[in-house]
Design a protein around this motif. Sequence first.
Motif, short mmCIF file in Angstrom:
data_model
loop_
_atom_site.label_atom_id
_atom_site.label_comp_id
_atom_site.label_asym_id
_atom_site.label_seq_id
_atom_site.Cartn_x
_atom_site.Cartn_y
_atom_site.Cartn_z
N LEU A 178 0.84 -1.20 0.00
CA LEU A 178 0.00 0.00 0.00
C LEU A 178 0.88 1.25 0.00
O LEU A 178 1.89 1.31 0.70
CB LEU A 178 -0.91 0.01 1.23
N VAL A 179 0.46 2.24 -0.76
CA VAL A 179 1.22 3.49 -0.87
C VAL A 179 0.90 4.39 0.32
O VAL A 179 -0.27 4.56 0.70
CB VAL A 179 0.87 4.20 -2.19
N ILE A 236 -2.38 -11.86 -11.69
CA ILE A 236 -2.75 -11.58 -10.31
C ILE A 236 -2.39 -10.14 -9.93
O ILE A 236 -3.20 -9.40 -9.36
CB ILE A 236 -2.06 -12.57 -9.35
N ALA A 237 -1.16 -9.75 -10.26
CA ALA A 237 -0.69 -8.41 -9.88
C ALA A 237 -1.54 -7.32 -10.51
O ALA A 237 -1.95 -6.36 -9.83
CB ALA A 237 0.78 -8.25 -10.29
N LEU A 238 -1.84 -7.45 -11.79
CA LEU A 238 -2.63 -6.42 -12.48
C LEU A 238 -4.07 -6.39 -11.96
O LEU A 238 -4.67 -5.31 -11.84
CB LEU A 238 -2.61 -6.67 -13.98
N ARG A 239 -4.59 -7.54 -11.62
CA ARG A 239 -5.94 -7.60 -11.08
C ARG A 239 -5.99 -6.97 -9.69
O ARG A 239 -6.97 -6.27 -9.36
CB ARG A 239 -6.42 -9.04 -11.02
N ILE A 240 -4.97 -7.19 -8.87
CA ILE A 240 -4.93 -6.56 -7.54
C ILE A 240 -4.96 -5.04 -7.69
O ILE A 240 -5.68 -4.34 -6.96
CB ILE A 240 -3.67 -7.01 -6.76
N VAL A 241 -4.18 -4.51 -8.63
CA VAL A 241 -4.17 -3.06 -8.85
C VAL A 241 -5.56 -2.57 -9.20
O VAL A 241 -6.03 -1.54 -8.69
CB VAL A 241 -3.16 -2.69 -9.96
N GLU A 242 -6.25 -3.30 -10.08
CA GLU A 242 -7.61 -2.91 -10.49
C GLU A 242 -8.56 -2.90 -9.29
O GLU A 242 -9.34 -1.96 -9.10
CB GLU A 242 -8.12 -3.86 -11.56
N VAL A 243 -8.51 -3.97 -8.51
CA VAL A 243 -9.44 -4.11 -7.38
C VAL A 243 -9.17 -3.06 -6.30
O VAL A 243 -10.10 -2.43 -5.79
CB VAL A 243 -9.33 -5.53 -6.78
N ILE A 244 -7.91 -2.85 -5.96
CA ILE A 244 -7.57 -1.88 -4.91
C ILE A 244 -7.88 -0.46 -5.36
O ILE A 244 -8.37 0.37 -4.58
CB ILE A 244 -6.08 -2.01 -4.52
N PRO A 251 -5.84 3.18 0.03
CA PRO A 251 -4.93 3.99 -0.77
C PRO A 251 -4.49 3.19 -2.00
O PRO A 251 -4.87 2.03 -2.16
CB PRO A 251 -3.76 4.26 0.18
N ASP A 252 -3.68 3.78 -2.83
CA ASP A 252 -3.19 3.08 -4.01
C ASP A 252 -2.21 1.97 -3.61
O ASP A 252 -1.74 1.92 -2.46
CB ASP A 252 -2.50 4.06 -4.96
N VAL A 253 -1.90 1.12 -4.57
CA VAL A 253 -1.02 -0.01 -4.32
C VAL A 253 0.06 -0.06 -5.40
O VAL A 253 -0.13 0.47 -6.51
CB VAL A 253 -1.83 -1.34 -4.31
N ASN A 287 -0.06 2.31 -8.29
CA ASN A 287 -0.90 1.63 -9.26
C ASN A 287 -0.11 1.09 -10.46
O ASN A 287 -0.59 1.10 -11.60
CB ASN A 287 -2.03 2.54 -9.75
N ARG A 288 1.10 0.66 -10.19
CA ARG A 288 1.94 0.11 -11.25
C ARG A 288 2.52 -1.23 -10.84
O ARG A 288 2.85 -1.44 -9.67
CB ARG A 288 3.07 1.09 -11.59
#
Length: 328
Positions: A178-179, A236-244, A251-253, A287-288
């Motif tokens: 988390l950022v 998985i990583a890209l989907r986590i960014v979308e969901v969060i 906050p962003d991830v 978000n990257r």
Amino acid sequence: MTVPEESWTRERLERRLLGEEPMLTSEQVAAAAGVSIEDARRLWRALGFPDAGESAAFTDADLSALGLMIDAVREGIIDFDTAVRLTRAVGQTMAKLADWQVATLSSRVEQLEKGDQATGSRIGSAMRVAEKVGVPFEAVLIYAWRRHLAAAVGRVEALGANDADLHTVEVTVGFADLVSFTALSNEMDEDRIGDMVEVFESRCADVVASHGGRVIKTLGDSVLFIAEGPVQGADIALRIVEVIRRDKRLPDVKIGLSAGAVVMRLGDVFGPPVNMAARLTAVARRNRVITDPATAALLPPSEFETQRLPPRPLRGFGVVEPVAVRRP
């Protein structure tokens, strides 16, 4: 008649939960099991508890559990050091599970005490909830353990463990962070921090599980997960960014990703990919998803777009040229 909350001593709570009163000393338990006091205490410490000294801190259930482990050693199924490692694994897992269970049920207890089922004693309500939930939860615990054991055995084969070392496997490691968590947590009360962490962990766990990966551990503001390969890991990583990103409570991830050989022991993973993923996360933008060049080369261009970023020093790896990963 409700027992006043102040009368619930630690000893009384322990007896109620264990179902019997401790009557045996460590020397008595060791003698009955036919082991040295040093070995008995070593297993007790491995379970996560301090030495009890000369006090009568043990029950017949403690003696039975010790006897089962010692019987397995005597029959040659495992050696004593392996018994200690298995006991430590159980102890650490159960300690975390117990803390999690108590924290989860605490909110329910507060609800009960504010409603028409109030007993006038939070501890009394907690004991009632624990006893009602205990029986089905124990059954679910055994069921879940068997399910995860079957999955773990299958992973040894599926992940291609080296015949010379069944602990070493090829995986893709992801580290989601988390950022600005520290700054945000300084402005929140404890309940809000706990809620935010729980939401973050549950969102990540749901994504990881739904894509066939596995959460290795959570560290409050970060989640370490593994996947069988780079494609699955990137998904998985890209989907986590979308969901969060969609959840306004969080906050962003940012996420670091790295593929390679890791050592798996006691439910944790170790090795260069773990360190690389963590180092990449530290330098990633919000978000990257970023990865190292070797892992990026394993991602099919038809499914992912990659962009090389400016080189930067990563502790333990020298100067690395990170690669951003996104959907086409």
